[in-house]
Design an enzyme around this catalytic site. Structure first.
Site, PDB file in Angstrom:
ATOM      1  N   ARG A 128       0.818  -1.207   0.000  1.00  0.00           N
ATOM      2  CA  ARG A 128       0.000   0.000   0.000  1.00  0.00           C
ATOM      3  C   ARG A 128       0.857   1.264   0.000  1.00  0.00           C
ATOM      4  O   ARG A 128       0.490   2.281  -0.590  1.00  0.00           O
ATOM      5  CB  ARG A 128      -0.941  -0.007   1.206  1.00  0.00           C
ATOM      6  CG  ARG A 128      -1.986  -1.119   1.149  1.00  0.00           C
ATOM      7  CD  ARG A 128      -2.920  -1.070   2.346  1.00  0.00           C
ATOM      8  NE  ARG A 128      -3.951  -2.113   2.249  1.00  0.00           N
ATOM      9  CZ  ARG A 128      -3.875  -3.280   2.828  1.00  0.00           C
ATOM     10  NH1 ARG A 128      -2.811  -3.600   3.547  1.00  0.00           N
ATOM     11  NH2 ARG A 128      -4.845  -4.163   2.705  1.00  0.00           N
ATOM     12  N   ASP A 188     -10.014  -4.431   8.151  1.00  0.00           N
ATOM     13  CA  ASP A 188      -9.046  -5.379   8.715  1.00  0.00           C
ATOM     14  C   ASP A 188      -9.630  -6.043   9.967  1.00  0.00           C
ATOM     15  O   ASP A 188      -9.470  -7.248  10.179  1.00  0.00           O
ATOM     16  CB  ASP A 188      -7.741  -4.668   9.107  1.00  0.00           C
ATOM     17  CG  ASP A 188      -7.144  -3.885   7.972  1.00  0.00           C
ATOM     18  OD1 ASP A 188      -6.049  -4.234   7.515  1.00  0.00           O
ATOM     19  OD2 ASP A 188      -7.770  -2.908   7.539  1.00  0.00           O
ATOM     20  N   ARG A 191     -12.072  -8.659   9.064  1.00  0.00           N
ATOM     21  CA  ARG A 191     -11.383  -9.887   8.639  1.00  0.00           C
ATOM     22  C   ARG A 191     -10.867 -10.654   9.859  1.00  0.00           C
ATOM     23  O   ARG A 191     -10.940 -11.890   9.909  1.00  0.00           O
ATOM     24  CB  ARG A 191     -10.228  -9.526   7.706  1.00  0.00           C
ATOM     25  CG  ARG A 191     -10.676  -9.008   6.346  1.00  0.00           C
ATOM     26  CD  ARG A 191      -9.545  -8.346   5.591  1.00  0.00           C
ATOM     27  NE  ARG A 191      -9.929  -8.002   4.216  1.00  0.00           N
ATOM     28  CZ  ARG A 191      -9.405  -7.006   3.514  1.00  0.00           C
ATOM     29  NH1 ARG A 191      -8.466  -6.240   4.053  1.00  0.00           N
ATOM     30  NH2 ARG A 191      -9.809  -6.758   2.291  1.00  0.00           N
ATOM     31  N   HIS A 215      -3.209   0.701   8.231  1.00  0.00           N
ATOM     32  CA  HIS A 215      -3.951  -0.230   7.380  1.00  0.00           C
ATOM     33  C   HIS A 215      -2.935  -0.786   6.390  1.00  0.00           C
ATOM     34  O   HIS A 215      -2.749  -0.288   5.294  1.00  0.00           O
ATOM     35  CB  HIS A 215      -5.069   0.502   6.640  1.00  0.00           C
ATOM     36  CG  HIS A 215      -5.743  -0.331   5.582  1.00  0.00           C
ATOM     37  ND1 HIS A 215      -6.330  -1.544   5.849  1.00  0.00           N
ATOM     38  CD2 HIS A 215      -5.906  -0.135   4.247  1.00  0.00           C
ATOM     39  CE1 HIS A 215      -6.832  -2.047   4.736  1.00  0.00           C
ATOM     40  NE2 HIS A 215      -6.578  -1.219   3.738  1.00  0.00           N
TER      41      HIS A 215
END
Length: 356
Positions: A128, A188, A191, A215
């Protein structure tokens, strides 16, 4: 040949008074239902970026009836119009929501909430943070005019790397930090909760578990606060499974972090989960629900992060109509706090490269 259009007005039919043959006004003491006296304030949400993520967010907001008007903005006019028409054609099956679109930011005027998803797509194998430089230049074009059109809006950043770009949006908008929010680790954490719920045979909604920090690769799984029905999960797991050592915990954290990369590798992008995650945030914000979400906020001063580090990262925050109403000062173990500070340091180093 009759031209293609999205409304009868565009086909040449005058819309003025079109409903008069079907509906007769009812007056009440001289005040008609269409007068300002009866008109409620409408809620407008703008989505900047009509790619896979932006459209998943718009579609989920639409089906959950979270806005009276949705404005879509994208640089590709044909794709944008196609996406809007595709949604408009489902009007008979959806709540009554006005849909508008355009390539110019003027279409977002008067937004209550602006959601920025525009950015270069993350490609397989790319972290990212690798996306950073490609997206900052884009934000310089997007955020100032967006803030000018809707100076009182809440600004929700979804584009990656979301923590650094939330800082960028804060600086470029001139908004107070309470009104600039990154989608952060809300997904997240979902998950994380899903993996634990599957293992425990429970519903993910009954699992309290947070990922905090970046993140991305340096995110922190807060094992010390994970619970189900008020029972601490980690102690129970360690009592029943001798395999739940530090290596196993890191493996689970890594699985959460890598899950997005797995989806990207399989289908090329992520969309549905982030769509539901952001709609979840939109509901808490616009309906003033005061729910707690791990989202990217200005974290200076929390958990030993230096006051002069204007870094954005995820912490559990109470969300409402005014934006960030407060941040939960979690009781972290020293190891968790150390990892959070390390995550903050990574993000701050990247933020400083921008020179904002």
């Amino acid at each position: 040949m009759m031209k293609k259009a999205s409304s009868l007005s565009e086909l040449g039919f005058d819309a003025n008074g079109a409903s008069s043959g079907f509906f007769r006004p009812v007056t009440d003491g001289g005040v008609t239902p269409t007068s300002p006296h009866h008109r409620r304030r409408l809620t407008k949400v703008s989505v900047i970026g009509a790619g896979n993520v932006g459209m998943a967010i718009a579609q989920t907001i639409l089906t959950r009836d979270l806005a009276d008007e949705i404005a879509l903005v994208d640089a590709l006019p044909d794709k944008l119009r196609g996406e809007m028409l595709d949604l408009q054609h489902a009007a008979a099956f959806l709540p009554r929501t006005r849909l508008v679109s355009g390539t110019d930011m003027s279409v977002t005027r008067g937004s209550d909430l602006a959601i920025v998803t525009a950015g270069a797509r993350q490609i397989p194998g790319e972290t990212r943070l690798d996306l950073l430089q490609r997206n900052v230049a884009l934000f310089r074009k997007i955020v100032p005019p967006l803030a000018e059109q809707s100076p009182d809006a809440l600004l929700l950043v979804v584009s990656n790397p979301v923590d650094v770009l939330t800082h960028v949006a804060w600086k470029l908008s001139g908004f107070p930090a309470t009104r600039v929010i990154g989608s952060g680790t809300n997904l997240d954490s979902s998950r994380f909760r899903f993996l634990l719920a599957e293992h425990l045979g429970a519903n993910a909604q009954d699992v309290q578990a947070y990922m905090v920090g970046e993140h991305g690769d340096s995110s922190v799984a807060v094992w010390s606060t994970v619970s189900v029905a008020g029972m601490p999960v980690l102690k129970t797991l360690r009592d029943s499974h001798s395999s739940f050592g530090e290596e196993a915990l890191e493996g689970i954290r890594r699985a959460v972090v890598d899950s997005a990369y797995e989806v990207i590798g399989l289908k090329g992008y992520t969309s549905w989960a982030i769509g539901y995650s952001v709609a979840n945030l939109v509901s808490s914000l616009l309906r003033d629900q005061r729910r707690i979400h791990p989202v990217s906020v200005l974290a200076a001063g929390f958990h030993g992060i230096p006051d002069d580090q204007e870094v954005f990262l995820s912490l559990p925050a109470r969300l409402g109509r005014a934006g960030i109403l407060g941040v939960a000062d979690m009781e972290l173990t020293e190891e968790e706090a150390r990892r959070l500070r390390r995550s903050a340091k990574t993000l701050w180093e990247n933020t400083q490269l921008l020179g904002l």
